[in-house]
Every structure is written in structure tokens, then in C-alpha cells.
Design an enzyme around this catalytic site. Structure first.
Site, short mmCIF file in Angstrom:
data_model
loop_
_atom_site.label_atom_id
_atom_site.label_comp_id
_atom_site.label_asym_id
_atom_site.label_seq_id
_atom_site.Cartn_x
_atom_site.Cartn_y
_atom_site.Cartn_z
N ASN A 218 0.70 -1.27 -0.03
CA ASN A 218 -0.25 -0.07 -0.26
C ASN A 218 0.90 0.88 -0.44
O ASN A 218 0.85 2.34 -1.12
CB ASN A 218 -1.04 0.48 1.04
CG ASN A 218 -2.02 -0.87 0.71
OD1 ASN A 218 -2.59 -0.23 -0.09
ND2 ASN A 218 -1.87 -2.27 1.64
N ILE B 250 -2.25 -1.30 17.35
CA ILE B 250 -3.22 0.01 18.02
C ILE B 250 -2.89 1.50 18.56
O ILE B 250 -1.76 1.53 18.69
CB ILE B 250 -3.53 -0.87 18.95
CG1 ILE B 250 -4.72 -2.02 19.00
CG2 ILE B 250 -4.69 0.26 19.36
CD1 ILE B 250 -6.11 -2.14 17.96
N HIS C 81 -8.53 -0.45 5.51
CA HIS C 81 -9.11 -1.60 6.26
C HIS C 81 -9.23 -2.95 5.04
O HIS C 81 -10.38 -2.61 3.72
CB HIS C 81 -9.68 -1.88 6.79
CG HIS C 81 -10.84 -2.86 7.62
ND1 HIS C 81 -9.30 -3.58 8.76
CD2 HIS C 81 -11.98 -4.23 7.61
CE1 HIS C 81 -10.52 -4.53 9.65
NE2 HIS C 81 -11.33 -4.96 8.47
N ASN D 24 -6.86 4.68 7.65
CA ASN D 24 -6.53 4.15 7.60
C ASN D 24 -7.19 2.98 6.11
O ASN D 24 -7.99 3.30 5.97
CB ASN D 24 -6.91 2.68 9.04
CG ASN D 24 -6.75 1.24 8.82
OD1 ASN D 24 -5.47 1.26 8.76
ND2 ASN D 24 -7.77 0.19 9.07
C1 GAR Z 1 -3.12 -4.64 3.77
O1 GAR Z 1 -4.05 -5.85 3.31
C2 GAR Z 1 -3.74 -3.95 5.02
O2 GAR Z 1 -5.23 -3.79 4.13
C3 GAR Z 1 -3.91 -4.77 6.26
O3 GAR Z 1 -2.46 -5.42 5.84
C4 GAR Z 1 -2.49 -5.53 4.81
C5 GAR Z 1 -0.76 -4.74 4.35
O4 GAR Z 1 -0.61 -5.48 3.42
N1 GAR Z 1 -3.76 -4.48 6.78
C6 GAR Z 1 -4.94 -4.43 8.46
O5 GAR Z 1 -5.29 -5.30 8.28
C7 GAR Z 1 -5.22 -3.21 9.51
N2 GAR Z 1 -6.66 -4.19 10.34
P1 GAR Z 1 1.12 -4.38 3.29
O6 GAR Z 1 2.22 -4.04 4.11
O7 GAR Z 1 1.49 -4.83 1.72
O8 GAR Z 1 0.90 -2.64 2.53
#
Ligand code: GAR
Length: 208
Positions: A14, A93, A110, A108
Site C-alpha cells: 500500500n 493500535i 482496512h 487507515n
Molecule cells: C493490507 O491488506 C492492509 O489492508 C492490512 O494489512 C495489509 C498490509 O499490506 N491492514 C490491516 O489489516 C489493518 N487492520 P502491505 O504492508 O503490503 O500494505
């Protein structure tokens, strides 16, 4: 130009989507000035360095008490003059101090359609596992502001993604990232940077 600080913990896909969106002009009036990781080994830190973005690491376990960590993170973000904080796969958190210091200035991403599969304990692959166990036919992603209710802040953008038979949590996660997260997170950031989001009664209103 808004000053964007991105908080990460892991692979940083992301973050990469945000970097690419800044370069291609999808993010208007915003610049990523710093990446802060909760994990010194996060690959996201390499993505930042490759793009000459300064990095910092702050670990929860380096503080005895949660309020000390909360204050240290708040001070760090203030020292970076952050206009907007983006949680891009940030797995720690946030506390009262940081949330109140940056009210409606923390976004954020999600990996589900809130209010489904969200709240405490729903993060990363666990979210997709729960969606598959329920047998939902649509899941997706939500970009939202952060308030003191876990995954309960004003919703900015959502995008639905089809769940296919035979999906594993990993396969579903990848489809949701590609089709939803990497698109709506930069869009939400761009809307914020152009002052196109207002919040009233916990509802985000988007102007165009
Ligand atoms: C992503 O899928 C994000 O939506 C999730 O963790 C992943 C991180 O991937 N976040 C959560 O679950 C927050 N509650 P990344 O490090 O490749 O962006």
C-alpha cells in the site's frame, strides 16, 4: 501542499501504491515526507529508501507502558509536521493521545467492507479467513478515518471485490489489494489533500 507521513509494519504494497500515485499525479496537493515503521525489518522501509523518503522506526516493545509509546509516537508525528497520517498496513493500535492530536487526519486502509470483518483482532490474513469462513460472496476494502473505536471512524471510500469459490485467504487478500486497496487508498489521500472531505456526526462527506 499537504505533508503526508505513512505508518507501516510489513511488506508495504500500500505504501508502494501511494508512492506510485504521488509520482503519477493521482495524489494531488500531497507529498510523502516520511515513513515510520513499527518493525525495523519491514520491507516497506526499503521501498521508502529506494524512493529517497526518510524513515523512522518506533517499536511498541521499547516502551514499558502504552501511554509512553502513545506519547512518543505523537511527538514523533508532530516533529514531522504531519498534515495527514496514513496507516498502510500498520499493525499497532493507536492510543488516545495520537488519535486526539490528529482528529480526522489519520486514514487507515482496512481489507474488508466495514462494518463486516473489522474491529479488534481483525487484521491482515485473519480478515480474509473470517470472510471465507462466513461464505460471503463479496468482500473488499475500506479507507476510513481513525477514531477511538477500532475500525469505527468515518468511512471515506469503499470498493467491493468478488469472492470466488476455491479462494484461500492469500488469494483473496491479493485480489482485494489489487482491485481495491491500491486504488482507494491513494484516492482517499488525494481527496484529503485537496480538502474535499468534511466530517459531520461521524459521517464523511465528499465534495467534488
Ligand atoms: C493490507 O491488506 C492492509 O489492508 C492490512 O494489512 C495489509 C498490509 O499490506 N491492514 C490491516 O489489516 C489493518 N487492520 P502491505 O504492508 O503490503 O500494505
Amino acid at each position: 501542499m499537504k505533508n503526508i507521513v505513512v505508518l507501516v509494519s510489513g511488506g508495504g504494497t500500500n505504501l508502494q501504491a501511494l508512492i506510485d500515485a504521488e509520482k503519477s499525479g493521482i495524489i494531488k496537493n500531497g507529498k510523502i515526507s516520511c515513513v515510520i515503521s513499527s518493525n525495523p525489518d519491514a520491507y516497506a522501509l526499503e521501498r521508502a529508501s529506494k524512493n529517497n523518503i526518510p524513515t523512522e522506526v518506533i517499536r511498541r516493545k521499547d516502551y514499558d507502558e502504552f501511554f509512553e509509546y502513545d506519547k512518543a509516537l505523537t511527538d514523533l508525528l508532530k516533529s514531522k509536521n504531519a498534515d495527514l497520517i496514513v496507516l498502510a498496513g500498520f499493525m499497532t493500535i493507536l492510543g488516545h493521545e495520537v488519535i486526539s492530536a490528529f482528529e480526522n487526519r489519520i486514514i487507515n486502509i482496512h481489507p474488508a467492507l466495514i462494518p463486516s470483518f473489522c474491529g479488534e483482532g481483525f487484521y491482515g490474513l485473519r480478515v480474509h479467513k473470517a470472510a471465507l469462513e462466513k461464505g460471503v460472496k463479496l468482500s473488499g476494502a475500506t479507507a476510513h478515518f481513525v477514531n477511538e473505536v477500532c475500525d469505527g471512524g468515518p468511512i471515506i471510500i469503499q470498493k467491493a471485490v468478488e469472492v470466488k469459490s476455491g479462494d484461500t485467504p492469500e488469494v483473496l487478500q491479493k485480489r482485494i489489494m489489487e482491485q481495491a486497496e491500491w486504488k482507494i487508498l491513494p484516492q482517499a489521500v488525494s481527496l484529503f489533500c485537496q480538502d474535499k472531505i468534511t466530517v459531520k456526526d461521524n459521517i464523511a462527506i465528499i465534495s467534488d
